[in-house]
Motif scaffolding. Structure first.
Motif, PDB file in Angstrom:
ATOM      1  N   ILE A 144       0.814  -1.111  -0.188  1.00  0.00           N
ATOM      2  CA  ILE A 144       0.151  -0.098  -0.072  1.00  0.00           C
ATOM      3  C   ILE A 144       0.709   1.004  -0.125  1.00  0.00           C
ATOM      4  CG2 ILE A 144      -1.443   1.326   1.358  1.00  0.00           C
ATOM      5  CD1 ILE A 144      -3.041  -1.156   2.297  1.00  0.00           C
ATOM      6  N   PRO A 145       0.693   2.307  -0.761  1.00  0.00           N
ATOM      7  CA  PRO A 145       1.361   3.241  -1.015  1.00  0.00           C
ATOM      8  C   PRO A 145       1.101   4.475  -0.085  1.00  0.00           C
ATOM      9  CG  PRO A 145      -0.026   3.288  -2.895  1.00  0.00           C
ATOM     10  CD  PRO A 145      -0.499   2.019  -2.094  1.00  0.00           C
ATOM     11  N   PHE A 146       1.412   4.444   1.083  1.00  0.00           N
ATOM     12  CA  PHE A 146       0.892   5.454   2.130  1.00  0.00           C
ATOM     13  C   PHE A 146       1.587   6.929   1.791  1.00  0.00           C
ATOM     14  CE2 PHE A 146       0.550   1.663   4.694  1.00  0.00           C
ATOM     15  CZ  PHE A 146      -0.814   1.736   4.942  1.00  0.00           C
ATOM     16  N   GLU A 147       1.061   8.076   1.895  1.00  0.00           N
ATOM     17  CA  GLU A 147       1.556   9.332   1.800  1.00  0.00           C
ATOM     18  C   GLU A 147       1.037  10.149   2.912  1.00  0.00           C
ATOM     19  OE1 GLU A 147      -1.867  11.391  -1.194  1.00  0.00           O
ATOM     20  OE2 GLU A 147      -0.688   9.780  -1.889  1.00  0.00           O
ATOM     21  N   ASP A 148       1.800  11.327   2.912  1.00  0.00           N
ATOM     22  CA  ASP A 148       1.684  12.158   3.930  1.00  0.00           C
ATOM     23  C   ASP A 148       0.181  13.255   3.686  1.00  0.00           C
ATOM     24  OD1 ASP A 148       2.617  14.537   2.498  1.00  0.00           O
ATOM     25  OD2 ASP A 148       4.470  14.269   3.450  1.00  0.00           O
ATOM     26  N   GLU A 149      -0.027  14.243   4.421  1.00  0.00           N
ATOM     27  CA  GLU A 149      -1.055  15.188   4.241  1.00  0.00           C
ATOM     28  C   GLU A 149      -1.009  15.945   2.902  1.00  0.00           C
ATOM     29  OE1 GLU A 149      -4.021  15.249   5.562  1.00  0.00           O
ATOM     30  OE2 GLU A 149      -3.835  14.321   7.533  1.00  0.00           O
ATOM     31  N   ASP A 150       0.229  16.244   2.491  1.00  0.00           N
ATOM     32  CA  ASP A 150       0.670  16.901   1.352  1.00  0.00           C
ATOM     33  C   ASP A 150       0.922  16.187   0.134  1.00  0.00           C
ATOM     34  OD1 ASP A 150       0.785  19.159   2.941  1.00  0.00           O
ATOM     35  OD2 ASP A 150       2.763  19.065   3.468  1.00  0.00           O
ATOM     36  N   GLY A 151       0.415  14.819   0.087  1.00  0.00           N
ATOM     37  CA  GLY A 151       0.617  14.078  -1.100  1.00  0.00           C
ATOM     38  C   GLY A 151       1.987  13.446  -1.157  1.00  0.00           C
ATOM     39  N   LYS A 152       2.771  13.519  -0.489  1.00  0.00           N
ATOM     40  CA  LYS A 152       4.163  12.862  -0.508  1.00  0.00           C
ATOM     41  C   LYS A 152       4.290  11.562  -0.170  1.00  0.00           C
ATOM     42  CE  LYS A 152       6.462  17.683  -0.171  1.00  0.00           C
ATOM     43  NZ  LYS A 152       7.250  18.558   0.630  1.00  0.00           N
ATOM     44  N   PRO A 153       5.203  10.745  -0.830  1.00  0.00           N
ATOM     45  CA  PRO A 153       5.228   9.300  -0.260  1.00  0.00           C
ATOM     46  C   PRO A 153       5.755   9.363   1.215  1.00  0.00           C
ATOM     47  CG  PRO A 153       6.219   9.447  -2.423  1.00  0.00           C
ATOM     48  CD  PRO A 153       5.725  10.941  -2.016  1.00  0.00           C
ATOM     49  N   PHE A 154       4.935   8.712   2.175  1.00  0.00           N
ATOM     50  CA  PHE A 154       5.333   8.544   3.520  1.00  0.00           C
ATOM     51  C   PHE A 154       5.442   7.210   4.037  1.00  0.00           C
ATOM     52  CE2 PHE A 154       4.139  10.002   7.827  1.00  0.00           C
ATOM     53  CZ  PHE A 154       5.452   9.916   8.499  1.00  0.00           C
ATOM     54  N   MET A 155       6.148   6.179   3.723  1.00  0.00           N
ATOM     55  CA  MET A 155       5.975   4.850   4.041  1.00  0.00           C
ATOM     56  C   MET A 155       6.544   4.546   5.549  1.00  0.00           C
ATOM     57  SD  MET A 155       4.421   3.370   1.332  1.00  0.00           S
ATOM     58  CE  MET A 155       4.945   1.545   1.305  1.00  0.00           C
ATOM     59  N   PRO A 156       5.868   3.300   6.197  1.00  0.00           N
ATOM     60  CA  PRO A 156       6.311   3.131   7.325  1.00  0.00           C
ATOM     61  C   PRO A 156       7.592   2.364   7.211  1.00  0.00           C
ATOM     62  CG  PRO A 156       4.474   1.638   6.828  1.00  0.00           C
ATOM     63  CD  PRO A 156       4.530   3.089   5.583  1.00  0.00           C
ATOM     64  N   LYS A 200      -7.642   3.940  -3.045  1.00  0.00           N
ATOM     65  CA  LYS A 200      -6.582   4.329  -3.901  1.00  0.00           C
ATOM     66  C   LYS A 200      -5.787   5.508  -3.266  1.00  0.00           C
ATOM     67  CE  LYS A 200      -9.858   3.835  -7.931  1.00  0.00           C
ATOM     68  NZ  LYS A 200     -10.686   4.593  -8.893  1.00  0.00           N
ATOM     69  N   LYS A 201      -6.092   6.287  -2.671  1.00  0.00           N
ATOM     70  CA  LYS A 201      -5.412   7.138  -1.906  1.00  0.00           C
ATOM     71  C   LYS A 201      -5.314   7.033  -0.493  1.00  0.00           C
ATOM     72  CE  LYS A 201      -4.896  12.378  -1.140  1.00  0.00           C
ATOM     73  NZ  LYS A 201      -3.718  12.542  -1.515  1.00  0.00           N
ATOM     74  N   PHE A 202      -4.069   6.823   0.351  1.00  0.00           N
ATOM     75  CA  PHE A 202      -3.981   6.352   1.535  1.00  0.00           C
ATOM     76  C   PHE A 202      -3.168   7.503   2.396  1.00  0.00           C
ATOM     77  CE2 PHE A 202      -4.405   2.374  -0.715  1.00  0.00           C
ATOM     78  CZ  PHE A 202      -5.443   1.878  -0.189  1.00  0.00           C
TER      79      PHE A 202
END
Length: 341
Positions: free
Chosen positions: A94-106, A143-145
């Motif tokens: 799953i492609p997690f992102e931050d509130e600004d739409g930037k990739p933010f993977m654990p 789609k957006k996480f």
């Protein structure tokens, strides 16, 4: 038989189901005869899927799955199914992102839960926040996480979000612990008005006196709202000369103040007995993470991780499981108190 009813549960005519076989002894919970429903090496680069959560979505089902990669690092993968038994998985995590739409993977992520509150789906997992801690993300379309701020400091895990707000607040189970194979642990509950600031922490349940939950306990599937209270399937852990044994237990919590336990079953509901539960990467594990419910029939399907290697499926009926928990309930002072000291 009691006349207990689901509350805020929809009809689910395509819920997976098998009728109860003859000769069931103990708790009225029975395994799917075709278990495990997810075997090893389910998708390229993933050795094992287990401890995963599913729910209805559109005309089928969707789920978040703990995928142990072939390098040993766990991440969360998305899966889809028409029947909630046979699953197709995305190859990429799953492609997690931050509130600004930037990739933010654990750094890593495991044991996810999936809960819908109002019009938003929330994924909750255990990850690294400079120590074992709780990660959260939200989506409305799968789609957006978007990741949400970590709710708690380390060390904590086994977070489970309630499927609706209580007294206007989000409510979350957790199990404070350490970063290792924690040899202790009780279930606590916390509240938040916005999923950012958490407080009103209350103790819910201590590890039990019976052998099967004497080491630690932790949240499992999202609580199910019923006319008797919140029906909870949780996990309890026993210590043996050959390591831990994880079993599934049951309790019913007060509907308005779920830090108060109304009934707590002294017996396990399911314990490792089959080869796929007793034999695997981590032997002797039944670890509940999700349920499906059908309001019309009272059917409940329980999804659980087996031996940290497979996904198993079990079944029960609402009235039967509630009656069993109530008739085998043994409570302690820490169960019935408000949980604040």
């Amino acid at each position: 038989m009691s006349n207990v009813k689901f509350v805020n549960v929809s009809s689910l005519p395509n819920i997976p189901w098998q009728e109860k076989p003859e000769g069931i002894k103990g708790a009225p919970v029975w395994r799917y005869t075709e278990n495990p429903i997810i075997d090893r090496n389910p998708v390229e680069g993933v050795a094992r899927i287990f401890n995963s959560a599913v729910m209805p979505y559109e005309d089928g089902f969707i789920g978040v799955f703990r995928g142990e990669q072939t390098n040993g690092i766990p991440y969360i993968y998305l899966g889809r199914s028409k029947d909630a038994i046979h699953w197709d998985f995305d190859k990429e995590k799953i492609p997690f992102e931050d509130e600004d739409g930037k990739p933010f993977m654990p750094v890593y992520a495991y044991d996810p839960r999936l809960v819908k509150v109002e019009d938003t789906y929330y994924i909750i997992w255990c990850g690294d926040f400079y120590g074992a801690a709780i990660g959260m993300a939200k989506t409305t379309d799968f789609k957006k996480f978007v990741r949400i701020e970590n709710p708690f400091l380390p060390f904590n895990r086994n977070a489970v979000l309630f499927p609706r707000k209580i007294n206007g607040n989000f409510v979350l189970f957790s199990r404070p612990s350490d970063s290792g194979h924690t040899p202790f642990g009780d279930v606590f509950i916390s509240e938040s008005p916005d999923l950012v600031y958490w407080g009103k922490h209350r103790h819910v349940m201590s590890r039990g006196n019976e052998w099967w939950e004497s080491v630690k306990i932790g949240g499992g599937a999202a609580p199910i709202e019923t006319s008797e209270g919140w029906l909870l399937f949780y996990h309890g852990v026993s210590g043996t000369c050959n390591g831990f044994v994880y079993s599934i237990g049951g309790a019913i919590l007060d509907i308005d103040n779920p830090s108060i336990v109304k009934y707590r079953c002294t017996n396990f509901l399911l314990t490792p007995e089959q080869w796929y539960e007793e034999r695997g990467f981590v032997p002797n594990v039944c670890f509940p993470c999700a349920t499906l419910q059908d309001n019309d029939t009272g059917r409940i399907a329980i999804y659980y991780g087996a031996a940290d290697s497979y996904v198993g499926l079990a079944f029960t009926k609402l009235d039967e499981i509630v009656d069993y928990i109530k008739s085998n309930s043994v409570l302690s002072d820490t169960d019935t108190e408000i949980g604040r000291r």
